[in-house]
Design a protein around this motif. Structure first.
Motif, PDB file in Angstrom:
ATOM      1  N   HIS A 174     -21.854  66.384  -4.583  1.00 50.65           N
ATOM      2  CA  HIS A 174     -21.101  67.783  -4.000  1.00 50.65           C
ATOM      3  C   HIS A 174     -19.718  67.575  -3.760  1.00 50.65           C
ATOM      4  CE1 HIS A 174     -24.887  69.412  -4.175  1.00 50.65           C
ATOM      5  NE2 HIS A 174     -25.363  68.432  -3.693  1.00 50.65           N
ATOM      6  N   CYS A 190     -22.845  76.079  -7.346  1.00 55.29           N
ATOM      7  CA  CYS A 190     -23.907  74.820  -7.046  1.00 55.29           C
ATOM      8  C   CYS A 190     -24.768  75.632  -5.845  1.00 55.29           C
ATOM      9  CB  CYS A 190     -23.081  73.707  -6.659  1.00 55.29           C
ATOM     10  SG  CYS A 190     -24.301  72.407  -5.934  1.00 55.29           S
ATOM     11  N   CYS A 192     -25.335  74.536  -3.257  1.00 59.16           N
ATOM     12  CA  CYS A 192     -24.712  74.229  -1.699  1.00 59.16           C
ATOM     13  C   CYS A 192     -23.718  75.170  -1.525  1.00 59.16           C
ATOM     14  CB  CYS A 192     -24.044  72.838  -1.866  1.00 59.16           C
ATOM     15  SG  CYS A 192     -22.448  72.787  -2.727  1.00 59.16           S
ATOM     16  N   CYS A 197     -19.378  71.480  -8.617  1.00 61.58           N
ATOM     17  CA  CYS A 197     -19.815  70.347  -7.905  1.00 61.58           C
ATOM     18  C   CYS A 197     -19.932  69.408  -8.869  1.00 61.58           C
ATOM     19  CB  CYS A 197     -20.956  70.396  -7.046  1.00 61.58           C
ATOM     20  SG  CYS A 197     -20.712  71.261  -5.441  1.00 61.58           S
TER      21      CYS A 197
HETATM   22 ZN   LIG Z   1     -22.749  71.376  -4.653  1.00 60.37          ZN
END
Ligand SMILES: [Zn+2]
Length: 323
Positions: A174, A190, A192, A197
């Motif tokens: 990440h 992503c 996240c 990432c």
């Molecule tokens: Zn990520």
């Protein structure tokens, strides 16, 4: 004797290793799907079963080797999980096996088993296994890379997992992909919450998505590799883009950590061209006139998680509650 447990979403595997790392016994059972307490009880039962099985095959070694830790008896226990323990709460976070989230798995298992337990994420277990018993044997510092549905990693140095202050050492997936071309900005979203990432560019699903963006055709990575092998130029271009991105990303790891070797695991580690091509593709991005770091395929395959868990306790006096 060392006992490792690899807790997966559907299966839980345990292995018992002898003093030199030789395998004494191995068991695999379905992971209970009726709640956290059942998972804890299932692991405790599995440990008891494998101790019985290994004890029947091996001389009585248990507590007589190495220092004892007070009243507890029996081999040390390491557990690999698809997640990590939060240093803030001591409870599981980031686990895709969601039944674990929010629980102090190490403490609960220690209570169930009557001895200390170490819990580590599966990428760190992978790196430790390959360092101790796989492709990284003899290397001082190993960077273990998981290239699968996600991109993860673990760092092992001198036979120990380097966990880090925040317990995220090695989680390079990440970070953002570096040295972007104009066409790579801003990059894929992503899960996240960030964009661009390394995971969103270099994982198996990311490879498929990149191919689909370029061609309109959705293929899984083995199919893309087979097309490339058969001479399909669009598939070859997809693999070239992926190789270049992976090289840029890994060069950043080398500049920071400079491991003695890099071991690849996960589904994309079956892409054989990576081993021939990655070092050369990385060279121009590494801040060094010499770049000789081997990039090797894992040797333990699907067994790495459970073997790594078994090696979570180094050969030294065990201390209660230590990591
Ligand atoms: Zn990520």
């Amino acid at each position: 004797m060392r006992i490792g447990v690899d807790l997966g979403g559907t299966k839980t595997e345990a292995v018992a290793l002898g003093p030199a790392g030789e395998e004494l016994a191995r068991l695999r059972v379905p992971t209970p799907d009726d709640g956290y307490d059942s998972v804890v009880r299932g692991i405790a039962d599995l440990v008891a079963a494998i101790e019985a099985q290994a004890g029947a095959q091996a001389p009585a070694i248990g507590p007589s080797i190495g220092p004892s830790i007070g009243p507890s008896i029996g081999p040390s226990i390491g557990i690999g999980i698809p997640g990590s323990l939060s240093p803030a709460t001591g409870r599981v976070r980031n686990a895709n096996s969601t039944v674990l989230i929010g629980h102090a798995l190490d403490r609960d298992l220690a209570a169930a088993l009557g001895r200390p337990v170490r819990v580590e994420n599966d990428a760190n277990c992978f790196a430790l296994a390959e360092a101790m018993a796989g492709a990284g044997q003899g290397a001082e510092t190993v960077f273990g890379v998981i290239l699968g549905t996600g991109v993860g990693g673990g760092i092992v140095t001198a036979g120990r997992v380097l966990a880090g202050r925040n317990l995220i050492a090695g989680e390079w997936g990440h970070n953002r992909l570096p040295a972007l071309s104009a066409g790579e900005i801003p990059g894929p979203a992503c899960y996240c919450g960030r964009t661009g990432c390394i995971e969103a560019w270099c994982s198996g699903p990311a490879l498929s998505a990149d191919h689909a963006r370029a061609t309109g055709e959705t293929l899984d990575p083995p199919a893309i590799a087979a097309r490339a092998e058969a001479g399909d130029p669009t598939a070859q271009e997809t693999l070239e883009r992926h190789l270049g991105r992976l090289a840029r990303a890994l060069a950043g790891v080398v500049n920071l950590l400079d491991p003695d070797l890099i071991v690849l695991g996960g589904g994309l580690s079956n892409l054989d061209h990576l081993y021939h091509r990655l070092p050369e593709a990385m060279r121009g991005h590494v801040f060094s006139d010499v770049f000789e770091t081997p990039v090797l395929k894992n040797r333990l395959g699907d067994s790495a998680g459970v073997i790594g868990a078994a090696w979570l306790w180094p050969d030294e006096p065990r201390t209660e509650g230590g990591r």
